[in-house]
Design a protein around this motif. Sequence first.
Motif, PDB file in Angstrom:
ATOM      1  N   CYS A  22       0.870  -1.177   0.000  1.00 23.13           N
ATOM      2  CA  CYS A  22       0.000   0.000   0.000  1.00 23.13           C
ATOM      3  C   CYS A  22       0.908   1.229   0.000  1.00 23.13           C
ATOM      4  N   TRP A  36      -5.961  -2.634   6.937  1.00 22.47           N
ATOM      5  CA  TRP A  36      -6.308  -3.465   5.786  1.00 22.47           C
ATOM      6  C   TRP A  36      -7.689  -4.065   6.033  1.00 22.47           C
ATOM      7  N   ARG A  45     -17.682  -5.498   3.876  1.00 23.73           N
ATOM      8  CA  ARG A  45     -16.250  -5.276   4.062  1.00 23.73           C
ATOM      9  C   ARG A  45     -15.879  -5.590   5.515  1.00 23.73           C
ATOM     10  N   TYR A  95      -8.346  -4.002   0.592  1.00 23.70           N
ATOM     11  CA  TYR A  95      -8.211  -2.556   0.573  1.00 23.70           C
ATOM     12  C   TYR A  95      -7.306  -2.100   1.706  1.00 23.70           C
ATOM     13  N   CYS A  96      -6.458  -1.128   1.440  1.00 25.72           N
ATOM     14  CA  CYS A  96      -5.784  -0.457   2.538  1.00 25.72           C
ATOM     15  C   CYS A  96      -6.489   0.871   2.775  1.00 25.72           C
ATOM     16  N   ALA A  97      -6.395   1.339   3.995  1.00 18.74           N
ATOM     17  CA  ALA A  97      -7.095   2.549   4.396  1.00 18.74           C
ATOM     18  C   ALA A  97      -6.258   3.285   5.431  1.00 18.74           C
ATOM     19  N   ALA A 106     -14.716   0.306   9.536  1.00 11.01           N
ATOM     20  CA  ALA A 106     -14.365   0.916   8.263  1.00 11.01           C
ATOM     21  C   ALA A 106     -14.698   2.412   8.250  1.00 11.01           C
ATOM     22  N   TYR A 109     -12.041   5.121   8.980  1.00  8.92           N
ATOM     23  CA  TYR A 109     -10.946   5.331   8.036  1.00  8.92           C
ATOM     24  C   TYR A 109     -11.480   6.176   6.887  1.00  8.92           C
ATOM     25  N   ARG A 111      -9.581   7.552   4.210  1.00 13.88           N
ATOM     26  CA  ARG A 111      -8.851   7.471   2.942  1.00 13.88           C
ATOM     27  C   ARG A 111      -8.709   5.999   2.580  1.00 13.88           C
ATOM     28  N   TRP A 112      -9.038   5.684   1.313  1.00 16.27           N
ATOM     29  CA  TRP A 112      -9.055   4.293   0.860  1.00 16.27           C
ATOM     30  C   TRP A 112      -8.343   4.165  -0.481  1.00 16.27           C
TER      31      TRP A 112
END
Length: 122
Positions: A22, A36, A45, A95-97, A106, A109, A111-112
């Motif tokens: 990432c 993650w 998610r 996905y990283c965030a 989720a 966070y 920014r994705w």
Amino acid sequence: QVQLVESGGGLVQAGGSLRLSCAASGRTFSRVVMGWFRQAPGKEREFVARIFWSGGNTYYADSVKGRFTISRDNAKNTGYLQIDSLKPEDTAVYYCAAGFFATMNAYDYDRWGQGTQVTVSS
């Protein structure tokens, strides 16, 4: 503005390994935590792991403990997710965030990245 770009996904046989990356750019110092998450088809998610950018303190979902390892390289502004002993049920978009709070939620966070597909064949 923090921007995140994941890479490293792919098709792998059960029992294999992958390392997801990432790459972060922008005002990364403004975010405290990198997380993650993953999302399988038809499922919500779910949290996988998180790490503090500064101190490296880590936390994992019970379902991945012992197989997944989260890490970061501050010099490269890059986070990693090492996935070992892959199982078909690990198949998902990963996905990283980045966020301010070290939670499993989720919505904490803001920014994705765009996600990277991991497919595990049996």
